[in-house]
Design a protein around this motif. Structure first.
Motif, short mmCIF file in Angstrom:
data_model
loop_
_atom_site.label_atom_id
_atom_site.label_comp_id
_atom_site.label_asym_id
_atom_site.label_seq_id
_atom_site.Cartn_x
_atom_site.Cartn_y
_atom_site.Cartn_z
N ASN A 11 -16.11 -17.37 2.33
CA ASN A 11 -15.66 -18.72 2.66
C ASN A 11 -16.35 -19.23 3.93
O ASN A 11 -17.10 -18.49 4.58
CB ASN A 11 -14.13 -18.80 2.77
CG ASN A 11 -13.57 -17.92 3.88
OD1 ASN A 11 -14.16 -17.75 4.93
ND2 ASN A 11 -12.40 -17.34 3.62
N SER A 12 -16.11 -20.49 4.27
CA SER A 12 -16.82 -21.11 5.40
C SER A 12 -16.45 -20.50 6.75
O SER A 12 -17.19 -20.65 7.71
CB SER A 12 -16.55 -22.62 5.42
OG SER A 12 -15.16 -22.87 5.56
N GLN A 13 -15.32 -19.79 6.83
CA GLN A 13 -14.94 -19.13 8.07
C GLN A 13 -15.52 -17.72 8.18
O GLN A 13 -15.26 -17.01 9.15
CB GLN A 13 -13.40 -19.05 8.20
CG GLN A 13 -12.74 -20.39 8.43
CD GLN A 13 -12.60 -21.21 7.16
OE1 GLN A 13 -12.37 -20.65 6.08
NE2 GLN A 13 -12.76 -22.51 7.26
N GLY A 14 -16.25 -17.27 7.16
CA GLY A 14 -16.85 -15.95 7.18
C GLY A 14 -15.99 -14.87 6.55
O GLY A 14 -16.39 -13.71 6.49
N GLY A 15 -14.80 -15.23 6.08
CA GLY A 15 -13.92 -14.28 5.40
C GLY A 15 -14.18 -14.29 3.90
O GLY A 15 -15.13 -14.91 3.42
N TRP A 16 -13.33 -13.62 3.16
CA TRP A 16 -13.48 -13.51 1.71
C TRP A 16 -12.29 -14.14 1.01
O TRP A 16 -11.15 -13.91 1.39
CB TRP A 16 -13.62 -12.04 1.31
CG TRP A 16 -14.89 -11.46 1.82
CD1 TRP A 16 -15.05 -10.73 2.96
CD2 TRP A 16 -16.18 -11.59 1.24
NE1 TRP A 16 -16.38 -10.39 3.13
CE2 TRP A 16 -17.09 -10.90 2.08
CE3 TRP A 16 -16.67 -12.21 0.10
CZ2 TRP A 16 -18.45 -10.82 1.80
CZ3 TRP A 16 -18.02 -12.13 -0.18
CH2 TRP A 16 -18.91 -11.44 0.67
N THR A 17 -12.58 -14.93 -0.04
CA THR A 17 -11.56 -15.60 -0.83
C THR A 17 -11.61 -15.06 -2.25
O THR A 17 -12.67 -15.05 -2.87
CB THR A 17 -11.82 -17.13 -0.87
OG1 THR A 17 -11.78 -17.61 0.47
CG2 THR A 17 -10.78 -17.84 -1.71
N THR A 18 -10.48 -14.58 -2.77
CA THR A 18 -10.43 -14.06 -4.14
C THR A 18 -10.41 -15.23 -5.12
O THR A 18 -9.60 -16.13 -5.00
CB THR A 18 -9.18 -13.19 -4.34
OG1 THR A 18 -9.26 -12.08 -3.44
CG2 THR A 18 -9.08 -12.67 -5.77
N VAL A 19 -11.33 -15.20 -6.07
CA VAL A 19 -11.40 -16.27 -7.08
C VAL A 19 -10.95 -15.80 -8.45
O VAL A 19 -10.63 -16.61 -9.31
CB VAL A 19 -12.81 -16.90 -7.16
CG1 VAL A 19 -13.16 -17.59 -5.85
CG2 VAL A 19 -13.85 -15.87 -7.51
N ARG A 20 -10.93 -14.50 -8.67
CA ARG A 20 -10.50 -13.99 -9.97
C ARG A 20 -10.18 -12.51 -9.84
O ARG A 20 -10.81 -11.79 -9.09
CB ARG A 20 -11.60 -14.18 -11.00
CG ARG A 20 -11.21 -13.59 -12.35
CD ARG A 20 -12.03 -14.08 -13.49
NE ARG A 20 -11.81 -15.51 -13.65
CZ ARG A 20 -12.54 -16.27 -14.42
NH1 ARG A 20 -13.55 -15.76 -15.08
NH2 ARG A 20 -12.30 -17.56 -14.54
N THR A 21 -9.19 -12.09 -10.61
CA THR A 21 -8.89 -10.67 -10.77
C THR A 21 -9.36 -10.26 -12.15
O THR A 21 -9.05 -10.93 -13.14
CB THR A 21 -7.38 -10.40 -10.62
OG1 THR A 21 -6.97 -10.82 -9.31
CG2 THR A 21 -7.06 -8.93 -10.78
N VAL A 22 -10.12 -9.18 -12.23
CA VAL A 22 -10.68 -8.69 -13.49
C VAL A 22 -10.22 -7.25 -13.67
O VAL A 22 -10.24 -6.47 -12.72
CB VAL A 22 -12.22 -8.76 -13.47
CG1 VAL A 22 -12.82 -8.23 -14.76
CG2 VAL A 22 -12.69 -10.18 -13.20
N TRP A 23 -9.81 -6.91 -14.87
CA TRP A 23 -9.35 -5.55 -15.14
C TRP A 23 -10.50 -4.71 -15.69
O TRP A 23 -11.22 -5.14 -16.59
CB TRP A 23 -8.20 -5.58 -16.15
CG TRP A 23 -6.98 -6.18 -15.53
CD1 TRP A 23 -6.69 -7.51 -15.44
CD2 TRP A 23 -5.94 -5.49 -14.87
NE1 TRP A 23 -5.51 -7.68 -14.76
CE2 TRP A 23 -5.03 -6.46 -14.40
CE3 TRP A 23 -5.68 -4.15 -14.62
CZ2 TRP A 23 -3.88 -6.11 -13.70
CZ3 TRP A 23 -4.53 -3.82 -13.93
CH2 TRP A 23 -3.65 -4.79 -13.49
#
Length: 75
Positions: A11-23
């Motif tokens: 993300n723009s703050q340098g962290g990570w954003t979860t967009v999908r969970t995959v099994w």
């Protein structure tokens, strides 16, 4: 097999954003498609410590740049 992994984008703050969970399926493999927001520069896949166990360790994939036209990303 049967473990959830998180598809994440930087993300723009340098962290990570979860967009999908995959099994994970057979052979601990999975495929998925995600929409890439404009300006997204890095992606990764994460196996969380709370989901690891029974032969799994928490880990992150190498980060990857998105490919816009469906070609596989090789680095």
């Amino acid at each position: 097999a049967g473990k959830p992994v998180l598809v994440q984008r930087r993300n723009s703050q340098g962290g990570w954003t979860t967009v999908r969970t995959v099994w994970l399926g057979d052979f601990s493999a999975a495929t998925c498609s995600v929409k890439v927001p404009s300006g997204t520069t890095r992606w990764r896949v994460s196996l969380q410590a709370s989901q690891a166990g029974g032969g799994y360790e928490p880990s992150f994939s190498p980060t990857r740049r998105p490919v816009a036209d469906g070609r596989r990303n090789h680095g």
